[in-house]
Design a protein around this motif. Sequence first.
Motif, PDB file in Angstrom:
ATOM      1  N   MET A   1      -9.334   8.801  -4.395  1.00  0.00           N
ATOM      2  CA  MET A   1      -8.941   8.078  -3.237  1.00  0.00           C
ATOM      3  C   MET A   1      -7.497   7.549  -4.805  1.00  0.00           C
ATOM      4  O   MET A   1      -8.431   7.043  -5.352  1.00  0.00           O
ATOM      5  CB  MET A   1      -9.680   7.140  -2.842  1.00  0.00           C
ATOM      6  CG  MET A   1      -8.912   6.232  -2.333  1.00  0.00           C
ATOM      7  SD  MET A   1      -9.771   5.374  -0.718  1.00  0.00           S
ATOM      8  CE  MET A   1     -10.489   3.445  -2.421  1.00  0.00           C
ATOM      9  N   LYS A   2      -6.371   7.739  -3.870  1.00  0.00           N
ATOM     10  CA  LYS A   2      -5.319   7.112  -4.642  1.00  0.00           C
ATOM     11  C   LYS A   2      -5.165   5.626  -3.607  1.00  0.00           C
ATOM     12  O   LYS A   2      -4.723   5.512  -2.382  1.00  0.00           O
ATOM     13  CB  LYS A   2      -4.228   8.408  -4.479  1.00  0.00           C
ATOM     14  CG  LYS A   2      -2.787   7.574  -4.863  1.00  0.00           C
ATOM     15  CD  LYS A   2      -1.595   8.346  -5.269  1.00  0.00           C
ATOM     16  CE  LYS A   2      -0.578   8.384  -4.339  1.00  0.00           C
ATOM     17  NZ  LYS A   2      -0.202   9.401  -4.424  1.00  0.00           N
ATOM     18  N   VAL A   3      -4.922   4.117  -4.924  1.00  0.00           N
ATOM     19  CA  VAL A   3      -4.633   3.444  -4.266  1.00  0.00           C
ATOM     20  C   VAL A   3      -2.707   3.206  -4.802  1.00  0.00           C
ATOM     21  O   VAL A   3      -3.199   3.592  -6.283  1.00  0.00           O
ATOM     22  CB  VAL A   3      -4.912   2.283  -4.389  1.00  0.00           C
ATOM     23  CG1 VAL A   3      -4.909   0.986  -4.032  1.00  0.00           C
ATOM     24  CG2 VAL A   3      -6.489   2.486  -4.090  1.00  0.00           C
ATOM     25  N   GLU A   4      -2.121   2.542  -4.965  1.00  0.00           N
ATOM     26  CA  GLU A   4      -0.414   2.149  -4.892  1.00  0.00           C
ATOM     27  C   GLU A   4      -0.255   1.254  -5.239  1.00  0.00           C
ATOM     28  O   GLU A   4      -1.046  -0.225  -4.104  1.00  0.00           O
ATOM     29  CB  GLU A   4       0.230   2.821  -4.439  1.00  0.00           C
ATOM     30  CG  GLU A   4       0.454   4.368  -3.854  1.00  0.00           C
ATOM     31  CD  GLU A   4       1.561   5.187  -3.111  1.00  0.00           C
ATOM     32  OE1 GLU A   4       2.879   6.248  -3.745  1.00  0.00           O
ATOM     33  OE2 GLU A   4       1.576   4.360  -2.718  1.00  0.00           O
ATOM     34  N   VAL A   5       0.186   0.332  -6.412  1.00  0.00           N
ATOM     35  CA  VAL A   5       0.383  -1.165  -6.439  1.00  0.00           C
ATOM     36  C   VAL A   5       1.803  -0.988  -6.955  1.00  0.00           C
ATOM     37  O   VAL A   5       1.945  -0.487  -7.783  1.00  0.00           O
ATOM     38  CB  VAL A   5      -0.615  -1.643  -7.519  1.00  0.00           C
ATOM     39  CG1 VAL A   5      -0.123  -0.329  -9.059  1.00  0.00           C
ATOM     40  CG2 VAL A   5       0.130  -3.554  -7.873  1.00  0.00           C
ATOM     41  N   TYR A   6       2.784  -2.124  -6.451  1.00  0.00           N
ATOM     42  CA  TYR A   6       4.256  -2.628  -6.767  1.00  0.00           C
ATOM     43  C   TYR A   6       3.843  -3.570  -7.155  1.00  0.00           C
ATOM     44  O   TYR A   6       3.311  -4.536  -6.657  1.00  0.00           O
ATOM     45  CB  TYR A   6       4.715  -2.963  -4.990  1.00  0.00           C
ATOM     46  CG  TYR A   6       4.974  -1.398  -4.199  1.00  0.00           C
ATOM     47  CD1 TYR A   6       6.234  -0.276  -4.905  1.00  0.00           C
ATOM     48  CD2 TYR A   6       4.423  -1.078  -3.831  1.00  0.00           C
ATOM     49  CE1 TYR A   6       5.946   0.252  -3.729  1.00  0.00           C
ATOM     50  CE2 TYR A   6       4.092   0.462  -2.904  1.00  0.00           C
ATOM     51  CZ  TYR A   6       5.356   1.306  -2.799  1.00  0.00           C
ATOM     52  OH  TYR A   6       5.432   1.730  -2.940  1.00  0.00           O
TER      53      TYR A   6
ATOM     54  N   VAL B   1      -1.603  -0.791  -1.700  1.00  0.00           N
ATOM     55  CA  VAL B   1      -1.467  -0.025  -0.588  1.00  0.00           C
ATOM     56  C   VAL B   1      -2.871   0.964  -0.740  1.00  0.00           C
ATOM     57  O   VAL B   1      -2.656   1.982  -1.275  1.00  0.00           O
ATOM     58  CB  VAL B   1      -0.079   0.853  -0.756  1.00  0.00           C
ATOM     59  CG1 VAL B   1       0.245   1.374   1.001  1.00  0.00           C
ATOM     60  CG2 VAL B   1       1.139  -0.628  -0.309  1.00  0.00           C
ATOM     61  N   PHE B   2      -3.249   1.228  -0.025  1.00  0.00           N
ATOM     62  CA  PHE B   2      -4.267   2.406   0.573  1.00  0.00           C
ATOM     63  C   PHE B   2      -4.425   3.191   1.240  1.00  0.00           C
ATOM     64  O   PHE B   2      -3.646   2.984   2.060  1.00  0.00           O
ATOM     65  CB  PHE B   2      -5.701   1.521   1.021  1.00  0.00           C
ATOM     66  CG  PHE B   2      -5.988  -0.287   0.096  1.00  0.00           C
ATOM     67  CD1 PHE B   2      -7.587   0.537  -0.821  1.00  0.00           C
ATOM     68  CD2 PHE B   2      -5.694  -1.299  -0.119  1.00  0.00           C
ATOM     69  CE1 PHE B   2      -7.766  -0.571  -1.657  1.00  0.00           C
ATOM     70  CE2 PHE B   2      -6.522  -1.689  -1.495  1.00  0.00           C
ATOM     71  CZ  PHE B   2      -7.326  -2.145  -1.635  1.00  0.00           C
ATOM     72  N   GLU B   3      -4.725   4.061   0.696  1.00  0.00           N
ATOM     73  CA  GLU B   3      -5.123   5.039   1.419  1.00  0.00           C
ATOM     74  C   GLU B   3      -5.398   5.167   3.232  1.00  0.00           C
ATOM     75  O   GLU B   3      -4.983   5.992   3.553  1.00  0.00           O
ATOM     76  CB  GLU B   3      -6.099   6.832   1.208  1.00  0.00           C
ATOM     77  CG  GLU B   3      -5.526   7.027   0.157  1.00  0.00           C
ATOM     78  CD  GLU B   3      -6.164   8.264  -0.774  1.00  0.00           C
ATOM     79  OE1 GLU B   3      -7.035   8.478   0.160  1.00  0.00           O
ATOM     80  OE2 GLU B   3      -5.414   8.823  -1.563  1.00  0.00           O
TER      81      GLU B   3
END
Length: 210
Positions: A1-6, A184-186
């Motif tokens: 699972m990919k989580v993005e962080v700005y 931001v979660f999938e």
Amino acid sequence: MKVEVYGDIACPWCRLGTHQFHRAVAAAGAEPDVELVHRPYQLLPDASEEPRPLMDTVVEMFGPDQAEAMVTEMARVGAGEGIEYRFDRAMAVNTLTAHRLLWLALRERGAAVQAALATALFDAYFRDGVNVADHARLTELAERAGLDGDRVRDFLATEEGVAEVREQVAAARRDGVTTVPRFVFEDGALIVGVTSTEALGDALRQARGR
């Protein structure tokens, strides 16, 4: 699972939030299954390329009393989480070059190396008083995180990645990103701003469950 962080290297709450995220992943036993991808954001895109004491900038923005209260509270919160903030050492400088290096790390070595580099950059900025726009210091940090030093030196000597990172920052602003960190979660869930290890852990469990 990919989580993005700005986030921005110059953001103390981003340093805290990513630390809490990694703690949440470890607590969930999800290290092999979850990757954190750092996306660039600049709080002060027009900041100088010449470093200056961070406290000078904070005092100019908020006044001496509020500035002292803010950094004292941030240092207290950080200590409670196992993070050392040394605002007396920190040097304010434009973070575009550091973001370029994170962009390179993700593209050529993947999210795990990028995450290790991000932690190193945060510690360099907030703990060690490093100028995170200095090419020699960035190369040292990148090598320790697992990148090839010669590749990094050559990369930093060019304009490679500049347009791409600037466009990613601009796209984030167009998409309404104004507060960081922003996770931001999938499954579409968002956690924005000040958070906790527990909240991030809950979001991870929900995203994994779906």
